[in-house]
Design an enzyme around this catalytic site. Structure first.
Site, mmCIF file in Angstrom:
data_model
loop_
_atom_site.group_PDB
_atom_site.id
_atom_site.type_symbol
_atom_site.label_atom_id
_atom_site.label_comp_id
_atom_site.label_asym_id
_atom_site.label_seq_id
_atom_site.Cartn_x
_atom_site.Cartn_y
_atom_site.Cartn_z
ATOM 1 N N ASP A 1 3.212 9.277 -0.789
ATOM 2 C CA ASP A 1 2.153 8.504 -0.182
ATOM 3 C C ASP A 1 1.962 7.580 -1.319
ATOM 4 O O ASP A 1 1.940 7.757 -2.633
ATOM 5 C CB ASP A 1 0.791 9.673 -0.174
ATOM 6 C CG ASP A 1 -0.114 9.131 0.846
ATOM 7 O OD1 ASP A 1 0.078 7.970 1.055
ATOM 8 O OD2 ASP A 1 -0.816 9.961 1.388
ATOM 9 N N HIS B 1 0.956 -1.235 -0.071
ATOM 10 C CA HIS B 1 -0.088 -0.062 0.057
ATOM 11 C C HIS B 1 0.858 1.170 0.079
ATOM 12 O O HIS B 1 0.533 2.380 -0.315
ATOM 13 C CB HIS B 1 -0.851 -0.119 1.239
ATOM 14 C CG HIS B 1 -1.997 -0.896 1.229
ATOM 15 N ND1 HIS B 1 -3.394 -0.684 0.976
ATOM 16 C CD2 HIS B 1 -2.062 -2.351 1.304
ATOM 17 C CE1 HIS B 1 -3.932 -1.879 0.600
ATOM 18 N NE2 HIS B 1 -3.153 -2.875 1.142
HETATM 19 P P1 ADQ Z 1 -3.092 5.749 4.961
HETATM 20 O O1 ADQ Z 1 -1.897 6.246 5.026
HETATM 21 O O2 ADQ Z 1 -3.800 5.361 6.052
HETATM 22 O O3 ADQ Z 1 -3.287 4.312 3.817
HETATM 23 P P2 ADQ Z 1 -4.876 7.061 3.149
HETATM 24 O O4 ADQ Z 1 -5.110 6.387 1.751
HETATM 25 O O5 ADQ Z 1 -4.808 8.503 2.913
HETATM 26 O O6 ADQ Z 1 -3.612 7.005 3.992
HETATM 27 O O7 ADQ Z 1 -6.328 6.425 3.952
HETATM 28 C C1 ADQ Z 1 -6.863 7.132 5.128
HETATM 29 C C2 ADQ Z 1 -8.154 6.687 5.437
HETATM 30 O O8 ADQ Z 1 -8.662 6.914 6.749
HETATM 31 C C3 ADQ Z 1 -9.012 7.410 4.642
HETATM 32 O O9 ADQ Z 1 -10.269 6.565 4.049
HETATM 33 C C4 ADQ Z 1 -9.766 8.390 5.369
HETATM 34 O O10 ADQ Z 1 -11.008 8.816 5.333
HETATM 35 C C5 ADQ Z 1 -9.677 7.717 6.740
HETATM 36 N N1 ADQ Z 1 -9.126 9.001 7.719
HETATM 37 C C6 ADQ Z 1 -8.050 9.515 7.828
HETATM 38 N N2 ADQ Z 1 -8.186 10.491 8.925
HETATM 39 C C7 ADQ Z 1 -9.535 10.095 9.373
HETATM 40 C C8 ADQ Z 1 -10.409 10.864 10.553
HETATM 41 N N3 ADQ Z 1 -9.685 11.946 11.259
HETATM 42 N N4 ADQ Z 1 -11.363 10.295 10.650
HETATM 43 C C9 ADQ Z 1 -11.909 9.412 10.138
HETATM 44 N N5 ADQ Z 1 -11.276 8.812 8.929
HETATM 45 C C10 ADQ Z 1 -10.016 9.276 8.772
HETATM 46 C C11 ADQ Z 1 -2.324 3.536 3.298
HETATM 47 C C12 ADQ Z 1 -1.128 4.199 2.437
HETATM 48 C C13 ADQ Z 1 -2.024 5.020 1.454
HETATM 49 C C14 ADQ Z 1 -2.886 4.355 0.617
HETATM 50 C C15 ADQ Z 1 -3.664 3.309 1.632
HETATM 51 C C16 ADQ Z 1 -4.658 2.372 0.549
HETATM 52 O O11 ADQ Z 1 -0.292 5.048 3.103
HETATM 53 O O12 ADQ Z 1 -1.044 5.979 0.393
HETATM 54 O O13 ADQ Z 1 -3.894 5.119 -0.291
HETATM 55 O O14 ADQ Z 1 -3.037 2.504 2.586
HETATM 56 O O15 ADQ Z 1 -3.914 1.701 0.024
#
Ligand code: ADQ
Length: 466
Positions: free
Chosen positions: A364, A156
């Site tokens: 990311d 990921h």
């Molecule tokens: P993450 O680093 O966790 O994931 P991201 O893809 O932005 O990053 O996903 C975050 C998720 O958590 C989103 O669905 C978001 O809505 C939720 N989230 C974040 N902050 C929140 C909050 N305050 N309250 C509720 N929900 C919140 C890892 C990798 C990424 C990749 C994903 C999926 O680092 O690059 O996109 O996996 O493969």
């Protein structure tokens, strides 16, 4: 039908209605809800004694199989090697990586134990899908136990350039263990190219005509499968909660001001400090925005015991304080910095209420927040996505306003442009972004990966998620 067995570090909270903060949990849950199967991994609980069989909970067609970790597992495997060494390395942050042999051995030990525990649940036709950097070596243990099922692995995070990856003392061993898989998936073509580049150091390396590679005595297929989201569901949530009390309260407190929204786990890779500095520059340069714009940053703390995380928290608190101290008025705080999480329903209506989605990670894998922001918009009056070039999502979302997050001038000027973008251009850009999200949603991501893993999909027949 073949059963899917997903193995990831953490299984999402089994209780319905709990919030999943983390992209992997959100994506895996959406994929598994469609196919059914087993999801195996850590429960989130601690234990004193090593467990040899998982706790099983059934929900619909899904079995959650969870194990608890000991203090030592958490210290060495999770906080130490996974998040203290691999996470910074994979995000190009060698300066923050702490390489420690004891943690590495703990990582191998936990990978080994998880593989042995899940092996007891396997049936001969199961497709095994391992997720993320916590589990680079689990497939090798499964093979050593005689498991002959098809095994896939999806990373990921980004995969860094070879010059960085080889700084990890055990890099060759990890690559060799990973090559026990049949299929290895990455978020972008750039990550895939960096991985191939690393494999080339092996004497046995050969790129075969059908797109597979030979390395470490095995034949492996590697391909890019950009992850998507359940765009329809995000849109539904945003519409359903459009009249919610929370949204009314938010709008009342904004008092007609424009809103920029950012949502991230509190992590140094997400570029929050640079973002705050860019926002301060916007307020500094464009005085007409005085009292007229608010940045709402939602950032729940994560990995608080890991090196680098408490420092970033302190830095952000200082920056937030100084921005509000410098620009605020008695009736206006330019920055709302919230260290907490919200339910997916509330987040989606926050996205819809925001004029700009500001997503500026320094690095990311993909970034699902960028996609969620777009999916939640009102088609008649959509907001604008300002997106870092260094998020994997930028390769697909070229109709966003793309920025270099290190360049505070550029981000400030682009924010200003985003706030003034005419409706016709907002609609045009949004429609293209939305078409891409629908065509490449999380179900397609899952289907593409599983088809290729099962041997029925052909990665050469077209690139995934283009
Ligand atoms: P993450 O680093 O966790 O994931 P991201 O893809 O932005 O990053 O996903 C975050 C998720 O958590 C989103 O669905 C978001 O809505 C939720 N989230 C974040 N902050 C929140 C909050 N305050 N309250 C509720 N929900 C919140 C890892 C990798 C990424 C990749 C994903 C999926 O680092 O690059 O996109 O996996 O493969």
């Amino acid at each position: 039908m073949t059963r899917l067995v997903v193995i990831s570090n953490r299984v999402a909270p089994v209780d319905e209605g709990q919030t999943n903060v983390g992209g992997l949990a959100v994506a895996v849950q959406a994929a598994l809800e469609k196919t059914g199967g087993i999801w195996f991994g850590w429960s989130g609980e601690k234990t004193r004694r090593r467990q040899h069989s998982p706790n099983l909970t059934e929900r619909d067609r899904l079995t959650f199989a969870t194990v608890d970790f000991t203090e030592r597992d958490l210290r060495e495997y999770y906080e130490g090697f996974s998040n203290g060494a691999l996470w910074p390395l994979l995000h190009y942050r060698l300066d923050l990586a702490q390489f420690n042999r004891r943690d590495y051995l703990g990582y191998m030990r936990v990978n080994d134990w998880l593989a042995r525990t899940v092996a007891r649940l396997l049936e001969p036709d199961d497709l095994i899908w391992i997720h993320d950097y916590h589990l680079f070596t689990a497939a090798r243990t499964l093979r050593r136990l005689g498991v002959r099922n098809r095994i896939g692995f999806f990373l990921h995070t980004p995969f860094p350039p070879r010059e960085l990856f080889v700084a990890l003392p055990w890099h060759a061993e990890l690559l060799e263990a990973l090559s026990a898989c049949d299929l290895i998936g990455f978020q972008t073509e750039a990550d895939l190219a960096a991985f191939h580049d690393c494999l080339q150091a092996d004497d046995d390396f050969e790129m075969l005509e059908d797109g597979t590679v030979r390395a470490f005595g095995r034949t492996v297929r590697a391909a890019a499968f950009p992850i998507g989201l359940d765009a329809g569901n995000v849109r539904k949530l945003a519409v359903r909660h459009n009249r919610s009390r929370t949204l009314r309260r938010l709008k009342n407190t904004l008092g007609g001001r424009r809103m920029i929204i950012s949502v991230d786990r509190l992590d140094y890779s997400k570029g929050l400090a640079d973002r705050f500095r860019s926002y301060a520059m916007l307020l500094d340069v464009y005085k007409e925005l005085d009292g007229k714009v608010t940045l709402m940053q939602v950032a729940p703390p994560s990995r608080t015991n890991v090196h680098g995380y408490s420092e970033i928290r302190t830095e952000l608190e200082n920056l937030a304080g100084s921005i509000n101290g410098r620009f605020a008025d008695f009736d206006w705080a330019p920055l709302r910095y919230l260290n907490r999480s919200f339910s997916r329903d509330i987040l989606s209506c926050f996205y819809r209420a925001a004029d700009v989605g500001l997503v500026t990670p320094l690095r990311d894998g993909m970034n699902l927040v960028a996609k969620e922001y777009v999916a939640a918009q009102d088609p008649e009056n959509p907001g604008v996505l300002v997106l870092s070039k260094f998020a994997g999502a930028a390769a697909q979302m070229t109709d966003a306003l793309l920025v270099n997050p290190y360049d505070h001038d550029e981000v400030a000027n682009t924010l200003y442009r985003a706030l003034r973008l005419p409706l016709s251009e907002r609609r045009r850009r949004w429609q293209k972004l939305m078409d891409g999200l629908i065509a490449n949603d999380v179900h397609r991501w899952q289907q593409d990966f599983v088809d290729v893993l099962a041997g029925s999909g052909d990665p050469k027949s077209g690139s995934f998620g283009s």
